[in-house]
Design a protein around this motif. Structure first.
Motif, short mmCIF file in Angstrom:
data_model
loop_
_atom_site.label_atom_id
_atom_site.label_comp_id
_atom_site.label_asym_id
_atom_site.label_seq_id
_atom_site.Cartn_x
_atom_site.Cartn_y
_atom_site.Cartn_z
N LYS A 72 54.79 -26.04 70.33
CA LYS A 72 54.35 -25.85 71.64
C LYS A 72 53.05 -24.96 71.41
CE LYS A 72 55.66 -23.19 74.87
NZ LYS A 72 55.09 -21.91 74.63
N GLY A 73 51.97 -25.07 72.16
CA GLY A 73 51.05 -24.40 72.39
C GLY A 73 51.32 -23.29 73.41
N PRO A 74 50.40 -22.27 73.55
CA PRO A 74 50.65 -21.44 74.80
C PRO A 74 50.62 -21.86 76.06
CG PRO A 74 48.42 -21.06 73.97
CD PRO A 74 49.08 -22.10 72.95
N MET A 75 51.56 -21.53 77.07
CA MET A 75 51.17 -22.04 78.48
C MET A 75 51.21 -20.87 79.28
SD MET A 75 54.38 -24.87 78.00
CE MET A 75 54.01 -26.13 76.49
N GLU A 76 50.31 -21.38 80.39
CA GLU A 76 50.13 -20.41 81.47
C GLU A 76 51.37 -19.85 82.37
OE1 GLU A 76 46.43 -21.45 83.58
OE2 GLU A 76 47.19 -20.09 85.38
N THR A 77 51.72 -18.87 82.74
CA THR A 77 52.52 -18.59 83.51
C THR A 77 51.98 -18.09 84.90
OG1 THR A 77 54.10 -17.46 81.67
CG2 THR A 77 54.61 -16.60 84.19
N ILE A 78 52.46 -18.87 86.04
CA ILE A 78 51.70 -18.76 87.20
C ILE A 78 52.27 -17.27 87.63
CG2 ILE A 78 51.76 -19.80 89.61
CD1 ILE A 78 50.91 -21.83 87.55
N PHE A 252 46.98 -13.78 64.39
CA PHE A 252 47.25 -14.05 62.99
C PHE A 252 48.94 -13.80 63.03
CE2 PHE A 252 43.23 -12.33 62.57
CZ PHE A 252 42.51 -13.50 61.97
N ALA A 253 49.61 -14.10 64.46
CA ALA A 253 50.76 -13.79 64.51
C ALA A 253 51.84 -14.95 64.79
CB ALA A 253 51.22 -12.60 65.62
N PRO A 254 52.37 -15.69 63.87
CA PRO A 254 53.10 -16.90 64.07
C PRO A 254 54.44 -16.52 64.76
CG PRO A 254 53.24 -16.51 61.81
CD PRO A 254 52.30 -15.13 62.41
N SER A 255 55.35 -17.39 65.48
CA SER A 255 56.58 -17.07 65.67
C SER A 255 57.44 -18.18 65.79
CB SER A 255 56.59 -16.50 67.02
OG SER A 255 57.17 -17.04 68.04
N ALA A 256 58.72 -18.11 65.45
CA ALA A 256 59.70 -19.07 65.42
C ALA A 256 60.63 -18.59 66.42
CB ALA A 256 60.09 -19.60 64.04
N ASN A 257 61.36 -19.48 67.28
CA ASN A 257 62.39 -19.19 68.16
C ASN A 257 63.63 -20.04 67.65
OD1 ASN A 257 61.11 -17.50 70.42
ND2 ASN A 257 59.85 -19.31 70.32
N ALA A 267 52.75 -19.93 68.66
CA ALA A 267 52.03 -18.93 68.34
C ALA A 267 52.41 -17.67 69.39
CB ALA A 267 50.41 -19.11 68.55
N VAL A 268 51.94 -16.27 68.84
CA VAL A 268 52.58 -15.54 69.99
C VAL A 268 51.49 -15.22 70.95
CG1 VAL A 268 52.83 -12.85 70.08
CG2 VAL A 268 53.81 -14.35 68.11
N HIS A 269 50.10 -15.58 70.85
CA HIS A 269 49.31 -15.08 71.77
C HIS A 269 49.28 -16.11 73.07
CE1 HIS A 269 47.01 -18.85 70.64
NE2 HIS A 269 47.07 -18.25 69.34
N GLY A 270 48.57 -15.76 74.11
CA GLY A 270 48.51 -16.70 75.26
C GLY A 270 47.51 -17.76 75.45
N THR A 271 47.02 -18.17 76.46
CA THR A 271 46.36 -19.14 76.67
C THR A 271 44.87 -18.86 76.61
OG1 THR A 271 46.20 -18.85 79.19
CG2 THR A 271 47.93 -20.40 78.31
N ALA A 272 44.46 -17.78 76.51
CA ALA A 272 43.10 -17.30 76.39
C ALA A 272 42.33 -17.99 77.27
CB ALA A 272 42.55 -17.30 75.18
N PRO A 273 42.20 -17.94 78.70
CA PRO A 273 41.60 -18.55 79.52
C PRO A 273 40.25 -18.20 79.41
CG PRO A 273 42.95 -17.16 80.85
CD PRO A 273 43.28 -16.94 79.29
N ASP A 274 39.72 -16.83 79.20
CA ASP A 274 38.31 -16.74 78.97
C ASP A 274 37.60 -17.35 78.10
OD1 ASP A 274 40.10 -15.38 77.29
OD2 ASP A 274 38.78 -13.61 77.02
#
Ligand code: NAD
Length: 500
Positions: A72-78, A252-257, A267-274
């Motif tokens: 999955k890619g990053p997903m926005e939390t409302i 540069f921070a990968p993650s597996a759950n 990835a650990v980062h978010g959706t980077a809306p900017d």
């Protein structure tokens, strides 16, 4: 050739679709997509907007459960009330109990440590389901809100054992448990106990523990002293982002759950809306997460080939616009997401020169997922049975503006003809009665502790007298909640108040 590995694919929101497309282009060039069928699933913002409060469609849930792996890619939390994080929901729903993250110095990514010639290679396992992430919160009075911190023995056991197994697999020789058991003696104490119990089954791995605040300082001052860490959820969340900062930031921070049945790679980062939609995002963390997934699937040869190409590209100055505090040392201009991946594709088959290349196995094993059978129903996991439990009292929580002395008078009067005596009143965890300091400030939320009178024996009573006492108190006071005081095989199952 027909694909035999099916992976659920959710590109995500914001920069998600851009970095996912770039990652899949790279995987296609490396021949991975001939072996894997990526099945798109509807998850994220669009599902929330459709009124789906879980953020994923029923079809998506079924597909992820069938495939056993979600990329999955990053997903926005409302933001705001009611908007639960889909990322946390997914981890909890599918019991992906261990969050595995690797942090290492990458060529071309300049950091304080790389400049000092210190190469980092740290693995962190974070418990992924319990702790304050249960999201069990209540407003208890005008001025008090509570978040319940839940730590279970089986949950701690699972994640600590996973950490030791992973250490063994990776050839790690030292594993530390980070915790705060000096303050949270019962919850973090349990986590540490289970860590120590697991350690006995892995004698070749040196097991140590470190209090989490000291750990943070040590990680900043001399990070190379740690090889691998395991931590409870919240502490692990914070420490792993700190670790990401040591190696160049979240890019540069990968993650597996990892779970028994279903695992999620992201990835650990978010959706980077900017920067979303501008083609500028760095796909490195998602690519590295994808490599963890390929290894999980047995595609080790493909993973090593792609990783060597990525390392070669990074060391030759191929990079996107930097972010998150990591510096890129090449002096070359920043590339777009697409050109960054093109730079990696061009280097497929080559190896890095300045860091040891990843050994490429003869061939990927192309293992089918070796998953345990789908459970017939929800299972109850336990580590203890046949423990003798006795009720010895109860803690009753009150919403009242009265002073401690007035609360004590009222409680003693109400408890007069019951099996219990009032033994303690605390406010915000500090004892304010029978002794206390005038300097202790109180808020409108008290804990009053009742214990069996000295003439009575534990075991003579069950829970009902506590409920009867609660009832009597509720006639006059607003009772927010109550907790039984019990012994478990004679050991107190509750903490003392500060100052008791
Ligand atoms: P963020 O990680 O999206 O952004 C923080 C900063 O880092 C921004 O300046 C952004 O431009 C930059 N950045 C992040 N990833 C980048 C990349 N790959 N390439 C280049 N720059 C990058 O954090 P945030 O702004 O706090 O969160 C935005 C949204 O993401 C929120 O809705 C949040 O809930 C969500 N989020 C999702 C996940 C996940 O899906 N696992 C994780 C964290 C945050």
């Amino acid at each position: 050739m027909a694909s035999s590995l099916r992976i659920a694919l959710a590109p995500g929101d914001g920069i998600g679709p851009e970095i996912m497309a770039a990652t899949l282009d790279l995987f296609a060039a490396a021949g991975v997509t001939r072996l894997i069928e990526f099945v798109p699933v509807a998850m994220g913002k669009s599902e929330f907007e459709r009124g789906n409060t879980r953020g994923m469609s029923e079809d998506a849930i079924r597909t992820v459960e069938d495939c056993g792996v979600l990329f999955k890619g990053p997903m926005e939390t409302i933001k705001g009330a009611g908007g639960k994080s889909i990322n946390v929901t997914a981890r909890k729903l599918w019991n992906a109990f261990a969050n595995l993250r690797t942090f290492r110095t990458l060529p071309g990514v300049e950091t304080v440590y790389s400049r000092a010639g210190v190469n980092l290679n740290l693995t962190i396992v974070r418990e992924n389901i319990e702790d304050t992430y249960g999201g069990v919160e209540h407003r208890l009075s005008n001025d008090m809100i509570q978040c319940k911190r839940l730590i279970s023995a089986p949950g701690s056991d699972e994640v600590c054992r996973f950490a030791f197994q992973t250490a063994r697999r990776l050839g790690v020789t030292r594993l530390h448990c980070g915790h705060k058991a000096n303050i949270m003696k019962m919850t973090d104490g349990l986590f540490l106990d289970r860590f120590r119990a697991a350690a006995r089954d892995f004698p070749e791995i040196e097991a140590g523990d470190v209090i989490v605040d000291a750990l943070c300082m040590n990680l900043v001052m001399k990070p190379q002293q740690y090889q691998m860490l395991v931590l409870p959820n919240l502490q692990g969340d914070i420490v792993s982002d700190l670790a990401a900062g040591l190696v160049g930031g979240l890019g540069f921070a990968p993650s597996a759950n990892i779970g028994k049945h279903i695992s999620i790679f992201e990835a650990v980062h978010g959706t980077a809306p900017d920067i979303a939609g501008k083609g500028l995002a760095n796909p490195a963390a998602l690519i590295l997460s994808g490599l963890m997934m390929l290894r999980h699937l047995g595609l080790t040869s493909h993973a090593a080939t792609i990783e060597n190409a990525l390392l070669a590209a990074l060391e030759q100055g191929v990079h996107t616009g930097d972010f998150g505090g990591g510096g890129v040392s090449s002096g070359k201009p920043a590339l777009s997401t697409k050109d960054f991946v093109k730079g990696i594709v061009e280097r497929l088959g080559s190896k890095p020169a300045t860091v040891p290349p990843v050994p490429v196995p003869e061939a990927s094993t192309h293992a089918l997922l070796n998953r345990p059978a789908r459970p017939a129903g929800q299972t109850v996991i336990r580590t203890f049975s046949n423990v003798v439990r006795h009720v010895v009292g109860c803690d009753i929580y009150l919403d009242t503006p009265l002073s401690p002395v007035s609360v004590a008078e009222e409680m003693q009067r109400i408890a007069g003809d019951t099996p219990f005596k009032l033994t303690l009143i605390s406010n915000r965890g500090t004892q304010v009665w029978p002794t206390g300091s005038v300097y202790t400030e109180c808020v409108d939320y008290y804990r009053v502790r009742f214990e069996l009178r000295d003439t009575l024996r534990p075991g003579d009573f069950g829970q009902s007298p506590c409920v009867a006492l609660l009832d009597k108190i509720a006639e006059k006071f607003e009772v927010c909640s109550y907790e039984l005081l019990r012994t478990f095989d004679g050991v107190k199952g509750y903490s003392m108040a500060q100052g008791q």
